[in-house]
Structure formats: structure tokens, C-alpha cells
Design an enzyme around this catalytic site. Structure first.
Site, PDB file in Angstrom:
ATOM      1  CG  ASP A   1      -1.678  -0.935   1.019  1.00 32.04           C
ATOM      2  OD1 ASP A   1      -2.202  -1.605   0.068  1.00 32.04           O
ATOM      3  OD2 ASP A   1      -2.466  -1.663   2.184  1.00 32.04           O
ATOM      4  N   GLY A   2       2.262   1.420  -0.351  1.00 37.44           N
ATOM      5  CA  GLY A   2       3.875   2.395  -0.331  1.00 37.44           C
ATOM      6  C   GLY A   2       3.273   2.868  -2.067  1.00 37.44           C
TER       7      GLY A   2
END
Length: 299
Positions: free
Chosen positions: A243-244
């Protein structure tokens, strides 16, 4: 089932045979816009849209998107690209040219939740998503009937902890050479670094929180536990960092202490579907440039 339905977007595409889009990123300096415009003018092109952005005019990065029409584009594109290299080399550009008539091919990965998938299918059917949905791949059979109603191939690839590597090998076989963009429409599986490398900045995920808050699993439960007053969703390119990856689009909605976790999920589903559809639309229309871990979105 064969893909026989022609969406309104597909029909509209037939009139874009001579249109192209150019994306450019380079260190900022005087003369970039003039050089690009002069080059296209000398080629006989007509610029129909031009957008640019500089991070810092005294030494930052410069980004540009140009949409133009050029007579007999398809036959002239290779020569155009070759000739543009002298401009690109002069300004140390990273650049690409895309034919607008060449529709990007999408594979949608989905698990059991259907709201993001349905939004993409509806927008594609209505002609608002200018792409080809070539296939849907799922680790469950739940969506098969819905997807095949649209005339789109549906591939069931079950995933367990023991078979994850084998399942991903099958997914790579299904998509190899046939797909330009992968959309994780609430596909609740982590994609391997090998898969991500194969589709660098060409995998879009929807995360059901306003990143960087509440990374990982059960973000609505995390949000409820924290007592937030806003919840959101984030569409981003997938990288090895969970999720980065570079954020493409986000949106939020106000909530209150009265909203239980299930109500947060209900509200969130609407945000997720809209945010993901926007991000996919911008990608297939060549409106996104990635620099470091950010995106520049010409929308």
C-alpha cells in the site's frame, strides 16, 4: 464466451486514428515548450491540448502532456519518434508517444466483492472508459455470470497459501503479451515482486482507506477503533511496499461516532468504486506521469 460487444467508447475510437499523446518529464529549463511545439509544427501536427507543470522553475522537474493530430499518423509514427530523439536528448527527457486509437487492454483481478468491478464494467459499457476489458481473473467463481453477461472472458484461478506461486504462474500465462494494465478491484491478495516488476507502474490497486493512514488489512476496523471523522479510499500504483506505491487519486467522506464498522464499509464502497474508476480512466488516457513515489495527473 467470445468478446462480441462493442462499447460506445470503441465506436468513438474509430474517429481518433490520427490523434496521439506525448508524455514528457525532464529537468526544467527554458525552451522546452517552445522546442516541443516547434517540432510538432514542423511535422505538420496540430496541437489540440497541452498541459505542463514544473516542480521548481529554478532546477526542479518539468512535466508535460501534449495531445495532437497528425495526418497519416500510423504510418509516420516511427519516423516521428526517431526524429524527436534529438529534442529529447537536448533536454534529457524521458518521453513516450501513444496513439489514441490504440486502446489499452485491461485485466481486472477481483475476489468476492463486486462493487469496484461493476463500476468499471458499467463505465466501459457506457463508453466512459476508453479501453478494452480483455479479461477478468478471480480466485472465486462468484462473479462469472455477471462478467460473462458483458461478453468478457472470466478466468477462475483459486489461490491458497500452498498454491499461491502456482496460481500466480497461471495468471502470468493468461496475461503475458495480452494486457497493458492490471486493475486490482478489491483483489484481496498480495502480488509478488516478480509480477510487479513485469508490470511496472501498470498495476493499479484500490485501498479502502485514505493512505497513508491504516495500511494493510481491515482498515475500516482500524478507522473505527481510532474514532476517525473522515474515511476515504486511495487508488495507487502497486510497488513492493504494501500500500505504499505512487498515489493516483483519493477521496473522503465525513462520518461520525454513530457509524459502526459495517456502516463505514457501506459508505466506503461508494468512495472506492469512484476513486478506482477515475484512476483507471486517467491511466488509459495517458494522463499520468510517475516521478519518484508521486504521480503528476493532468486531468
Amino acid at each position: 464466451m467470445s468478446h462480441s460487444y462493442q462499447s460506445p467508447a470503441s465506436q468513438a475510437h474509430e474517429g481518433k486514428g490520427n490523434r496521439a499523446r506525448m508524455l514528457i518529464s525532464c529537468p526544467d529549463k527554458a525552451g522546452i515548450v517552445a522546442a516541443v511545439s516547434q517540432f510538432l509544427y514542423e511535422q505538420g501536427a496540430n496541437i489540440v491540448q497541452s498541459d505542463q507543470y514544473t516542480m521548481d522553475p529554478t532546477g526542479g522537474m518539468f512535466f508535460m502532456r501534449v495531445e495532437f493530430d497528425l495526418h497519416e499518423l500510423e504510418s509516420r509514427l516511427s519516423a516521428l519518434q526517431e526524429d524527436f530523439t534529438r529534442i529529447a536528448d537536448r533536454f534529457s527527457m524521458r518521453w513516450s508517444i501513444f496513439r489514441a486509437a490504440r486502446r489499452k487492454r485491461i485485466a481486472i483481478f477481483v475476489s468476492k466483492e463486486d462493487h469496484c468491478l461493476l463500476e468499471l464494467l458499467w463505465q466501459w459499457q457506457a463508453g466512459d472508459l476508453d479501453a478494452d476489458i480483455s479479461m477478468v481473473i478471480s480466485n472465486h467463481e462468484d462473479m462469472r455470470a455477471t462478467v460473462e453477461t458483458f461478453g468478457i472472458p472470466y478466468h477462475y484461478v483459486p489461490v491458497t497459501a500452498e498454491t499461491k506461486a502456482e496460481a500466480e504462474k497461471k495468471q502470468r500465462e493468461l496475461t503475458a503479451g495480452k494486457i497493458d494494465l492490471i486493475v486490482l478491484a478489491r483483489y484481496m491478495q498480495i502480488v509478488s515482486p516478480k509480477f510487479i516488476e513485469q508490470y511496472h507502474n501498470r498495476i493499479i490497486n484500490i485501498h479502502h482507506s485514505f493512505l497513508p493512514a491504516f495500511v494493510g488489512g481491515k482498515p475500516y476496523q482500524q478507522a473505527y477503533n481510532r474514532g476517525v471523522k473522515l474515511i476515504g479510499a486511495t487508488a495507487h500504483y502497486v510497488t513492493e511496499e504494501l500500500d505504499g506505491g505512487p498515489i493516483i487519486e483519493q477521496d473522503v467522506q465525513r462520518v461520525s461516532h454513530r457509524d459502526e464498522v459495517n456502516e463505514l464499509k457501506r459508505i466506503g464502497r461508494h468512495i472506492e468504486r469512484i476513486v478506482l474508476a477515475r484512476a483507471v480512466k486517467w491511466h488509459v488516457e495517458d494522463r499520468l506521469l510517475v516521478y519518484q513515489n508521486k504521480t503528476v495527473a493532468f486531468v
